[in-house]
Design a protein around this motif. Sequence first.
Motif, mmCIF file in Angstrom:
data_model
loop_
_atom_site.group_PDB
_atom_site.id
_atom_site.type_symbol
_atom_site.label_atom_id
_atom_site.label_comp_id
_atom_site.label_asym_id
_atom_site.label_seq_id
_atom_site.Cartn_x
_atom_site.Cartn_y
_atom_site.Cartn_z
ATOM 1 N N ASP A 72 6.230 -1.796 10.526
ATOM 2 C CA ASP A 72 7.664 -2.110 10.695
ATOM 3 C C ASP A 72 8.243 -1.762 9.290
ATOM 4 O OD1 ASP A 72 7.590 -2.779 13.145
ATOM 5 O OD2 ASP A 72 7.814 -4.904 12.828
ATOM 6 N N TRP A 73 7.755 -2.201 7.994
ATOM 7 C CA TRP A 73 8.251 -2.197 6.902
ATOM 8 C C TRP A 73 8.031 -0.805 6.417
ATOM 9 C CZ3 TRP A 73 11.121 -4.988 3.302
ATOM 10 C CH2 TRP A 73 11.705 -6.236 4.153
ATOM 11 N N GLY A 88 8.852 1.815 7.992
ATOM 12 C CA GLY A 88 9.806 2.722 8.519
ATOM 13 C C GLY A 88 11.172 2.363 7.705
ATOM 14 N N LYS A 89 11.370 1.117 7.310
ATOM 15 C CA LYS A 89 12.281 0.516 6.380
ATOM 16 C C LYS A 89 12.513 1.520 4.645
ATOM 17 C CE LYS A 89 12.991 -4.023 7.891
ATOM 18 N NZ LYS A 89 14.334 -4.066 8.440
ATOM 19 N N THR A 135 10.498 4.501 4.395
ATOM 20 C CA THR A 135 10.632 5.948 4.292
ATOM 21 C C THR A 135 12.098 6.300 5.022
ATOM 22 O OG1 THR A 135 9.976 5.701 6.726
ATOM 23 C CG2 THR A 135 8.241 6.222 4.932
ATOM 24 N N ALA A 136 13.122 5.550 5.095
ATOM 25 C CA ALA A 136 14.339 5.757 5.838
ATOM 26 C C ALA A 136 15.362 5.879 4.254
ATOM 27 C CB ALA A 136 14.852 4.778 6.510
ATOM 28 N N ALA A 137 14.556 5.346 3.201
ATOM 29 C CA ALA A 137 15.436 5.245 1.839
ATOM 30 C C ALA A 137 15.353 6.653 1.183
ATOM 31 C CB ALA A 137 15.007 4.225 1.052
ATOM 32 N N GLU A 138 16.462 6.861 0.591
ATOM 33 C CA GLU A 138 16.435 8.056 -0.384
ATOM 34 C C GLU A 138 15.459 7.771 -1.581
ATOM 35 O OE1 GLU A 138 18.159 11.752 -1.520
ATOM 36 O OE2 GLU A 138 18.161 10.745 0.160
ATOM 37 N N THR A 171 15.447 -0.695 -2.506
ATOM 38 C CA THR A 171 15.404 0.737 -1.932
ATOM 39 C C THR A 171 16.783 1.271 -1.873
ATOM 40 O OG1 THR A 171 15.962 -0.049 0.258
ATOM 41 C CG2 THR A 171 13.577 0.396 -0.411
ATOM 42 N N MET A 188 19.945 3.835 -0.365
ATOM 43 C CA MET A 188 20.163 4.858 0.819
ATOM 44 C C MET A 188 20.808 6.182 0.468
ATOM 45 S SD MET A 188 18.332 3.267 2.851
ATOM 46 C CE MET A 188 18.343 3.948 4.439
ATOM 47 N N ASP A 208 19.487 -1.164 -0.313
ATOM 48 C CA ASP A 208 19.274 -1.956 1.063
ATOM 49 C C ASP A 208 18.225 -3.114 0.937
ATOM 50 O OD1 ASP A 208 18.902 -2.733 3.995
ATOM 51 O OD2 ASP A 208 17.480 -1.205 4.200
#
Length: 160
Positions: free
Chosen positions: A51-52, A54-55, A57-60, A76, A78, A84
């Motif tokens: 779950d983490w 994904g948090k 890898t979604a970040a810039e 992180t 974005m 975030d």
Amino acid sequence: MTSAIRIRLFRPEDADAAARLFFESVRAGAGDQYSEEQRAAWAPEVPSGDDWLGKFTAAEVALVAEDKAGLTGFMTLMADGYLDLAYVRPDCIGRGVAKALYGRIEAEAQQRQVSELTSDASVLARTFFERQGWEVLAEQHPVRGGVEMTNYKMRKLLSE
């Protein structure tokens, strides 16, 4: 004095340790700022590393801090300038981990020509961000797990 802190990019194999650090940060590190009920609603259990992942890898930009004992914190950013995640291991609070991470995050944002940073900051993070030149836009009261929390919509303008 403690061992040196190293800042580096997040790697997928950091996900499990980051999830545990988040849990410990909320449950122990936020103890003076949030009730036991609030902390249990915020972090009812250690999240899965998957779950983490994904948090992050979604970040810039996803950065971690580490010392000889392992991860000491992470932040992180974005693509839109939203900071975030910002967590420090409880035994490392006050050692400069957040400042080191934040310095790199802000530099990355400026390099990407982000004009404004924003975040929904916890009570504890608010004080840190204010020391970095952020301003509070609003006090908020989100509900997690049926329990009301307090956090702050904050921002920092980067363009001059």
